[in-house]
Design a protein around this motif. Structure first.
Motif, short mmCIF file in Angstrom:
data_model
loop_
_atom_site.label_atom_id
_atom_site.label_comp_id
_atom_site.label_asym_id
_atom_site.label_seq_id
_atom_site.Cartn_x
_atom_site.Cartn_y
_atom_site.Cartn_z
N PRO A 93 1.25 30.84 28.25
CA PRO A 93 0.95 29.86 27.20
C PRO A 93 -0.35 29.11 27.44
N THR A 94 -0.79 28.48 26.37
CA THR A 94 -1.96 27.61 26.41
C THR A 94 -1.58 26.27 25.80
N ARG A 95 -2.42 25.28 25.99
CA ARG A 95 -2.08 23.94 25.51
C ARG A 95 -2.18 23.87 23.99
N ASN A 96 -1.40 22.96 23.41
CA ASN A 96 -1.46 22.73 21.97
C ASN A 96 -2.71 21.93 21.62
N ALA A 97 -3.41 22.39 20.61
CA ALA A 97 -4.62 21.71 20.16
C ALA A 97 -4.94 22.15 18.74
N PRO A 98 -5.68 21.35 17.99
CA PRO A 98 -6.09 21.80 16.65
C PRO A 98 -7.00 23.03 16.77
N ARG A 99 -6.65 24.10 16.07
CA ARG A 99 -7.40 25.35 16.16
C ARG A 99 -7.73 25.86 14.76
N ARG A 100 -8.78 26.65 14.70
CA ARG A 100 -9.21 27.25 13.43
C ARG A 100 -8.44 28.54 13.20
N PRO A 101 -8.26 28.94 11.96
CA PRO A 101 -7.45 30.14 11.67
C PRO A 101 -8.05 31.41 12.27
N THR A 102 -9.33 31.65 12.03
CA THR A 102 -10.02 32.86 12.53
C THR A 102 -9.25 34.13 12.20
N CYS A 103 -8.70 34.22 11.01
CA CYS A 103 -7.99 35.43 10.58
C CYS A 103 -8.02 35.48 9.06
N SER A 104 -7.53 36.57 8.50
CA SER A 104 -7.54 36.76 7.04
C SER A 104 -6.20 36.46 6.39
N LEU A 105 -5.27 35.91 7.12
CA LEU A 105 -3.97 35.58 6.55
C LEU A 105 -4.15 34.48 5.50
N PRO A 106 -3.75 34.71 4.23
CA PRO A 106 -4.00 33.71 3.19
C PRO A 106 -3.38 32.34 3.52
N GLU A 107 -2.18 32.32 4.06
CA GLU A 107 -1.55 31.03 4.36
C GLU A 107 -2.38 30.24 5.38
N ALA A 108 -2.90 30.91 6.41
CA ALA A 108 -3.68 30.22 7.43
C ALA A 108 -5.03 29.78 6.90
N ARG A 109 -5.69 30.62 6.07
CA ARG A 109 -7.00 30.26 5.53
C ARG A 109 -6.89 29.07 4.59
N ARG A 110 -5.83 28.99 3.79
CA ARG A 110 -5.66 27.83 2.90
C ARG A 110 -5.31 26.57 3.69
N ALA A 111 -4.56 26.69 4.78
CA ALA A 111 -4.18 25.51 5.56
C ALA A 111 -5.34 24.98 6.38
N GLY A 112 -6.21 25.84 6.88
CA GLY A 112 -7.31 25.38 7.73
C GLY A 112 -6.82 25.11 9.14
N ALA A 144 1.79 15.40 9.35
CA ALA A 144 0.73 14.87 8.48
C ALA A 144 -0.67 15.10 9.03
N ALA A 145 -0.79 15.63 10.24
CA ALA A 145 -2.11 15.82 10.85
C ALA A 145 -2.68 17.19 10.48
N HIS A 146 -4.00 17.23 10.30
CA HIS A 146 -4.73 18.48 10.05
C HIS A 146 -4.09 19.24 8.87
N GLY A 147 -3.97 20.54 9.01
CA GLY A 147 -3.35 21.33 7.95
C GLY A 147 -1.94 21.77 8.31
N ASN A 148 -1.26 20.97 9.15
CA ASN A 148 0.07 21.36 9.62
C ASN A 148 1.07 21.48 8.47
N ALA A 149 1.07 20.49 7.57
CA ALA A 149 2.04 20.52 6.48
C ALA A 149 1.79 21.72 5.56
N SER A 150 0.52 22.00 5.26
CA SER A 150 0.21 23.14 4.39
C SER A 150 0.63 24.46 5.03
N LEU A 151 0.35 24.63 6.31
CA LEU A 151 0.73 25.87 6.98
C LEU A 151 2.25 26.02 7.04
#
Length: 406
Positions: free
Chosen positions: A140-159, A214-221
């Motif tokens: 594992p790695t630590r939890n942190a805000p990360r960019r999608p870096t993929c083509s998955l529509p759900e991830a790209r819309r959430a940011g 409520a932080a970042h794009g967590n709710a959207s994802l």
């Protein structure tokens, strides 16, 4: 003079005095439990529980899903989750590592040929073997805000989203590898096979918590991953699930070699026979002389010290008054049956004292009064009782008697 031995009877007042402390503590404990139960009734507390409003609960996400028309069914057993995960549903397994191999296999078999989606939160090796064979686990790695870096529509819309935890590696074609750390994805989506459902692997579930939603794009994802279908099965595994018991569970007797069972049985019978042989037989009481003689003064002093340690002034005063009444009764002609009756004993003492100095003493308070409030009052009571007894004894010694020859 001989002192009267204190009786061993226990009065209700003494029982209440001794037990009121523990009883009051128990009462306060029961009342506190009832108050807490009343305050927490109807509330749920648990990690990733869609009914929990705690920091690590997911009630906020459940309310958002309900507002978007997604119905949520909470399942607490593997059988319930497998039966509810029909076509066109999303199955969320919040803690797959708690499940046994048979439970994981049963869930995968029940959902393998139905359309929908299966979401696994931080699955380990056993869960990957059942739902995503061929996927390898990376530390594992630590939890942190990360960019999608993929083509998955759900991830790209959430940011950006709070991802981390376990990482996964696969060589499957068409897999979406998102939110990478060190080139390894923390969100891996495996495409759905024909007439099947896709599988989403999340290395960490922190972004689903109430405190992070409520932080970042967590709710959207979270809304897009879990709200892809109109019905969501939220499975909360538990070790208390009856189906979580291993199929090959063995009892204690199964661990004992067959040759030792008879030996253990024989040893047990031998132990029972030895206990019956050496057990103490109950018989009549046998009077035997004590090895030493304890003087009466030492016994009295020992009782007095015990009363002093226990602050039992009421008990000590009752013993003193009872002994005084018992010794005075035969001197003033009171029958033994009325030794402790004030209406008979007190008039006889007044008549015997006559005009003596102690005649004016409040005999009722002295012989039948309340317990002293302190040690000084107890000593004063003992002196007054001794003075009363001495005055009556002295009168008996000096009283004129007729000569038997006259």
């Amino acid at each position: 003079m001989t002192t009267a031995a204190p009786t061993l009877s226990t009065t209700p007042r003494h029982l209440w005095t001794r037990s009121r402390g523990p009883l009051l503590a128990l009462l306060l404990l029961v009342i506190s439990g009832l108050v807490l139960a009343a305050l927490q009734s109807g509330e749920h507390h648990g990690r990733l529980d869609p009914r929990s409003a705690d920091r690590s609960g997911s009630r906020a996400l459940a309310q958002l899903l309900a507002a978007h028309g997604v119905s949520i069914q909470v399942a607490t057993t593997a059988e319930e989750a497998a039966a509810a995960a029909g076509p066109g549903t999303t199955l969320l397994i919040s803690d797959p590592d708690v499940l046994t191999t048979s439970q994981l296999t049963g869930l995968h078999t029940a959902t393998a040929h139905t359309s929908g989606r299966t979401v696994l939160l931080a699955p380990g090796l056993s869960a990957l073997e059942a739902f995503a064979p061929g996927v390898q686990l990376v530390p594992p790695t630590r939890n942190a805000p990360r960019r999608p870096t993929c083509s998955l529509p759900e991830a790209r819309r959430a940011g950006n989203a709070l991802l981390g935890g376990l990482r996964y590696v696969t060589s499957a074609d068409g897999a979406d590898r998102c939110y990478t750390s060190g080139g390894r994805p923390t969100l891996l989506r495996l495409p759905a096979p024909p007439s099947g459902r896709d599988t989403v692997l999340l290395g960490s579930a922190d972004f689903l918590y109430n405190q992070h939603l409520a932080a970042h794009g967590n709710a959207s994802l979270a809304l897009q991953l879990l709200g892809a279908h109109k019905h969501l099965i939220w499975y909360l595994p538990s070790v208390s699930d009856p189906s979580s018991a291993p199929d090959n569970e063995r009892g204690f007797l199964d661990l004992i070699p067959s040759g030792w069972r008879w030996a253990l049985l024989q040893l047990a019978l031998a132990a029972v026979c030895a206990a019956l042989w050496r057990a103490r037989r109950l018989g009549p009481l046998v009077h035997e002389r004590l090895p030493v003689t304890v003087p009466a003064a030492e016994t009295t002093e020992g009782h007095a010290r015990l009363y002093e340690q226990a602050n039992a002034r009421d008990r000590a005063s009752a013993v003193l008054r009872s002994a005084t009444r018992t010794r005075l009764a035969p001197l003033i002609g009171v029958p033994p049956a009325h030794t402790h009756t004030p209406d008979i004993l007190l008039p006889a003492i007044h008549a015997h004292l006559g005009s003596a100095p102690d005649a004016g003493t409040d005999l009722h308070a002295l012989l039948f009064g309340p317990a002293p409030t302190d040690d000084r009052a107890l000593v004063r009571l003992a002196d007054q009782l001794d003075a009363l007894e001495s005055s009556i004894v002295s009168q008996e010694r000096h009283a004129p008697r007729e000569h038997p020859d006259r």
